[in-house]
Design a protein around this motif. Structure first.
Motif, PDB file in Angstrom:
ATOM      1  N   GLY A  74      39.163  38.763   9.184  1.00 24.66           N
ATOM      2  CA  GLY A  74      37.782  39.215   9.336  1.00 24.66           C
ATOM      3  C   GLY A  74      36.890  38.149   9.935  1.00 24.66           C
ATOM      4  O   GLY A  74      35.692  38.121   9.667  1.00 24.66           O
ATOM      5  N   ALA A  75      37.469  37.276  10.748  1.00 21.50           N
ATOM      6  CA  ALA A  75      36.727  36.147  11.311  1.00 21.50           C
ATOM      7  C   ALA A  75      36.145  36.446  12.692  1.00 21.50           C
ATOM      8  O   ALA A  75      35.709  35.530  13.377  1.00 21.50           O
ATOM      9  CB  ALA A  75      37.633  34.914  11.399  1.00 21.50           C
ATOM     10  N   ASN A  76      36.152  37.699  13.084  1.00 18.98           N
ATOM     11  CA  ASN A  76      35.547  38.047  14.363  1.00 18.98           C
ATOM     12  C   ASN A  76      34.030  37.935  14.263  1.00 18.98           C
ATOM     13  O   ASN A  76      33.453  37.980  13.181  1.00 18.98           O
ATOM     14  CB  ASN A  76      35.945  39.467  14.778  1.00 18.98           C
ATOM     15  N   VAL A  77      33.392  37.829  15.387  1.00 16.14           N
ATOM     16  CA  VAL A  77      31.941  37.703  15.424  1.00 16.14           C
ATOM     17  C   VAL A  77      31.310  38.990  14.916  1.00 16.14           C
ATOM     18  O   VAL A  77      31.717  40.087  15.278  1.00 16.14           O
ATOM     19  CB  VAL A  77      31.461  37.418  16.867  1.00 16.14           C
ATOM     20  N   SER A  78      30.308  38.850  14.053  1.00 13.56           N
ATOM     21  CA  SER A  78      29.573  40.020  13.577  1.00 13.56           C
ATOM     22  C   SER A  78      28.093  39.655  13.484  1.00 13.56           C
ATOM     23  O   SER A  78      27.735  38.491  13.379  1.00 13.56           O
ATOM     24  CB  SER A  78      30.093  40.484  12.210  1.00 13.56           C
ATOM     25  N   THR A  83      23.600  44.948   9.050  1.00 12.98           N
ATOM     26  CA  THR A  83      24.296  45.513   7.898  1.00 12.98           C
ATOM     27  C   THR A  83      23.901  44.892   6.568  1.00 12.98           C
ATOM     28  O   THR A  83      24.403  45.311   5.534  1.00 12.98           O
ATOM     29  CB  THR A  83      25.820  45.343   8.072  1.00 12.98           C
ATOM     30  N   GLU A  84      22.988  43.929   6.575  1.00 11.91           N
ATOM     31  CA  GLU A  84      22.691  43.196   5.344  1.00 11.91           C
ATOM     32  C   GLU A  84      22.145  44.088   4.229  1.00 11.91           C
ATOM     33  O   GLU A  84      22.333  43.794   3.060  1.00 11.91           O
ATOM     34  CB  GLU A  84      21.757  42.018   5.607  1.00 11.91           C
ATOM     35  N   ARG A  85      21.473  45.174   4.533  1.00 10.56           N
ATOM     36  CA  ARG A  85      20.919  46.047   3.491  1.00 10.56           C
ATOM     37  C   ARG A  85      21.773  47.286   3.230  1.00 10.56           C
ATOM     38  O   ARG A  85      21.391  48.146   2.450  1.00 10.56           O
ATOM     39  CB  ARG A  85      19.505  46.466   3.859  1.00 10.56           C
ATOM     40  N   MET A  86      22.915  47.366   3.895  1.00  8.60           N
ATOM     41  CA  MET A  86      23.812  48.505   3.677  1.00  8.60           C
ATOM     42  C   MET A  86      24.597  48.324   2.387  1.00  8.60           C
ATOM     43  O   MET A  86      24.878  47.205   1.979  1.00  8.60           O
ATOM     44  CB  MET A  86      24.814  48.629   4.833  1.00  8.60           C
ATOM     45  N   GLY A  87      24.989  49.431   1.817  1.00  8.57           N
ATOM     46  CA  GLY A  87      25.849  49.398   0.644  1.00  8.57           C
ATOM     47  C   GLY A  87      27.280  49.046   1.038  1.00  8.57           C
ATOM     48  O   GLY A  87      27.632  49.022   2.219  1.00  8.57           O
ATOM     49  N   ARG A  89      30.092  50.708   0.726  1.00 10.20           N
ATOM     50  CA  ARG A  89      30.849  51.756   1.416  1.00 10.20           C
ATOM     51  C   ARG A  89      30.441  51.869   2.889  1.00 10.20           C
ATOM     52  O   ARG A  89      31.290  52.039   3.754  1.00 10.20           O
ATOM     53  CB  ARG A  89      30.663  53.092   0.707  1.00 10.20           C
ATOM     54  N   LYS A  90      29.166  51.743   3.174  1.00  9.87           N
ATOM     55  CA  LYS A  90      28.712  51.802   4.572  1.00  9.87           C
ATOM     56  C   LYS A  90      29.210  50.587   5.358  1.00  9.87           C
ATOM     57  O   LYS A  90      29.580  50.699   6.520  1.00  9.87           O
ATOM     58  CB  LYS A  90      27.191  51.904   4.635  1.00  9.87           C
ATOM     59  N   LYS A  91      29.216  49.420   4.710  1.00 10.00           N
ATOM     60  CA  LYS A  91      29.767  48.230   5.374  1.00 10.00           C
ATOM     61  C   LYS A  91      31.253  48.420   5.642  1.00 10.00           C
ATOM     62  O   LYS A  91      31.756  48.040   6.704  1.00 10.00           O
ATOM     63  CB  LYS A  91      29.548  46.987   4.516  1.00 10.00           C
ATOM     64  N   ALA A  92      31.946  49.023   4.692  1.00 12.02           N
ATOM     65  CA  ALA A  92      33.370  49.282   4.885  1.00 12.02           C
ATOM     66  C   ALA A  92      33.584  50.280   6.025  1.00 12.02           C
ATOM     67  O   ALA A  92      34.516  50.140   6.812  1.00 12.02           O
ATOM     68  CB  ALA A  92      34.000  49.789   3.598  1.00 12.02           C
ATOM     69  N   ALA A  93      32.703  51.287   6.141  1.00  4.26           N
ATOM     70  CA  ALA A  93      32.804  52.245   7.239  1.00  4.26           C
ATOM     71  C   ALA A  93      32.601  51.546   8.587  1.00  4.26           C
ATOM     72  O   ALA A  93      33.299  51.844   9.568  1.00  4.26           O
ATOM     73  CB  ALA A  93      31.790  53.365   7.060  1.00  4.26           C
ATOM     74  N   MET A  94      31.677  50.608   8.640  1.00  8.28           N
ATOM     75  CA  MET A  94      31.477  49.825   9.872  1.00  8.28           C
ATOM     76  C   MET A  94      32.719  48.991  10.172  1.00  8.28           C
ATOM     77  O   MET A  94      33.122  48.847  11.320  1.00  8.28           O
ATOM     78  CB  MET A  94      30.255  48.915   9.740  1.00  8.28           C
ATOM     79  N   ALA A  95      33.331  48.458   9.120  1.00 13.23           N
ATOM     80  CA  ALA A  95      34.550  47.667   9.291  1.00 13.23           C
ATOM     81  C   ALA A  95      35.704  48.547   9.776  1.00 13.23           C
ATOM     82  O   ALA A  95      36.527  48.106  10.586  1.00 13.23           O
ATOM     83  CB  ALA A  95      34.913  46.969   7.989  1.00 13.23           C
ATOM     84  N   VAL A  96      35.771  49.793   9.297  1.00 13.46           N
ATOM     85  CA  VAL A  96      36.785  50.738   9.777  1.00 13.46           C
ATOM     86  C   VAL A  96      36.611  50.955  11.269  1.00 13.46           C
ATOM     87  O   VAL A  96      37.580  50.913  12.038  1.00 13.46           O
ATOM     88  CB  VAL A  96      36.718  52.078   9.007  1.00 13.46           C
ATOM     89  N   LEU A  97      35.369  51.180  11.694  1.00 12.14           N
ATOM     90  CA  LEU A  97      35.096  51.369  13.117  1.00 12.14           C
ATOM     91  C   LEU A  97      35.509  50.125  13.912  1.00 12.14           C
ATOM     92  O   LEU A  97      36.134  50.234  14.965  1.00 12.14           O
ATOM     93  CB  LEU A  97      33.607  51.674  13.338  1.00 12.14           C
ATOM     94  N   GLY A 170      25.338  52.004  -3.475  1.00  9.40           N
ATOM     95  CA  GLY A 170      23.923  51.678  -3.476  1.00  9.40           C
ATOM     96  C   GLY A 170      23.598  50.566  -2.484  1.00  9.40           C
ATOM     97  O   GLY A 170      24.452  49.822  -2.074  1.00  9.40           O
ATOM     98  N   VAL A 171      22.342  50.512  -2.113  1.00  8.11           N
ATOM     99  CA  VAL A 171      21.874  49.468  -1.195  1.00  8.11           C
ATOM    100  C   VAL A 171      21.786  48.169  -1.952  1.00  8.11           C
ATOM    101  O   VAL A 171      21.279  48.111  -3.067  1.00  8.11           O
ATOM    102  CB  VAL A 171      20.509  49.858  -0.590  1.00  8.11           C
ATOM    103  N   GLU A 172      22.293  47.107  -1.315  1.00  7.13           N
ATOM    104  CA  GLU A 172      22.265  45.806  -1.958  1.00  7.13           C
ATOM    105  C   GLU A 172      20.850  45.231  -1.947  1.00  7.13           C
ATOM    106  O   GLU A 172      20.099  45.451  -1.019  1.00  7.13           O
ATOM    107  CB  GLU A 172      23.196  44.841  -1.229  1.00  7.13           C
ATOM    108  N   ALA A 173      20.512  44.529  -2.992  1.00 11.96           N
ATOM    109  CA  ALA A 173      19.173  43.925  -3.073  1.00 11.96           C
ATOM    110  C   ALA A 173      19.120  42.609  -2.370  1.00 11.96           C
ATOM    111  O   ALA A 173      20.041  41.923  -2.183  1.00 11.96           O
ATOM    112  CB  ALA A 173      18.782  43.748  -4.522  1.00 11.96           C
TER     113      ALA A 173
END
Length: 173
Positions: A74-78, A83-87, A89-97, A170-173
């Motif tokens: 997971g060391a690719n540029v991001s 994505t900092e305020r995503m939950g 599961r949404k971050k994982a969905a972005m990672a799937v993409l 949930g959205v991360e604080a």
């Protein structure tokens, strides 16, 4: 990411890590050769013959050798600002993409580079000074792309499990 979450991913991690380390050894060798050529040029007025040919040839190989390890760790540029305020599961969905795109890139490049290898084998192009056949860069690059595809599949499966798990979204604080 823990490399040993499952056996196939752990094996792919170890292989890609070793492959990347070999790419690092190649890069270190190029650095030493370039430094030696510069010192030779300073002392004798003559750099090593065709050092630039070797750098162009070998650095292309080394760059491809790092790609599978970057994918599996997971060391690719991001850009985390998006994505900092995503939950989770949404971050994982972005990672799937991201893994799907890496897999598509690897497969497309694998086929295109294989075609390039066939062309260089047919027409036997060589470097001007050392007469190094250009096709010799292709086998390790093809291996790197195959490992990248495997790494992308491994990360895709892991990330897909995160998306489909019943964890809190949930959205991360």
């Amino acid at each position: 990411m823990s490399p040993d979450t499952n056996v196939p991913r752990g094996l792919i991690f170890r292989i890609t890590r070793g492959w990347a380390l070999m790419g690092g050894v190649l890069t270190m060798g190029l650095a030493l050769m370039t430094a030696g050529s510069a010192v030779s040029n300073l002392l004798t007025g003559r750099p090593f013959a065709a050092d630039y040919e070797l750098v162009k040839h070998i650095i292309a190989i080394a760059i491809f050798m790092f790609l599978p390890y970057c994918q599996i760790t997971g060391a690719n540029v991001s850009v985390d600002i998006f994505t900092e305020r995503m939950g989770a599961r949404k971050k994982a969905a972005m990672a799937v993409l991201s893994s799907l795109l890496a897999l598509a890139f690897a497969v497309l490049m694998l086929f295109q580079m294989y075609g390039g290898l066939q062309s260089y084998l047919k027409y036997r192009e060589v470097t001007p000074v050392l007469k190094l056949p250009l096709w010799t860069a292709f086998p390790p690059i093809l291996m790197s792309l195959a490992l990248l595809a495997l790494a992308a599949c491994a990360t895709l499966m892991m990330q897909w499990r995160q998306v489909t798990s019943p964890a809190d979204d949930g959205v991360e604080a």
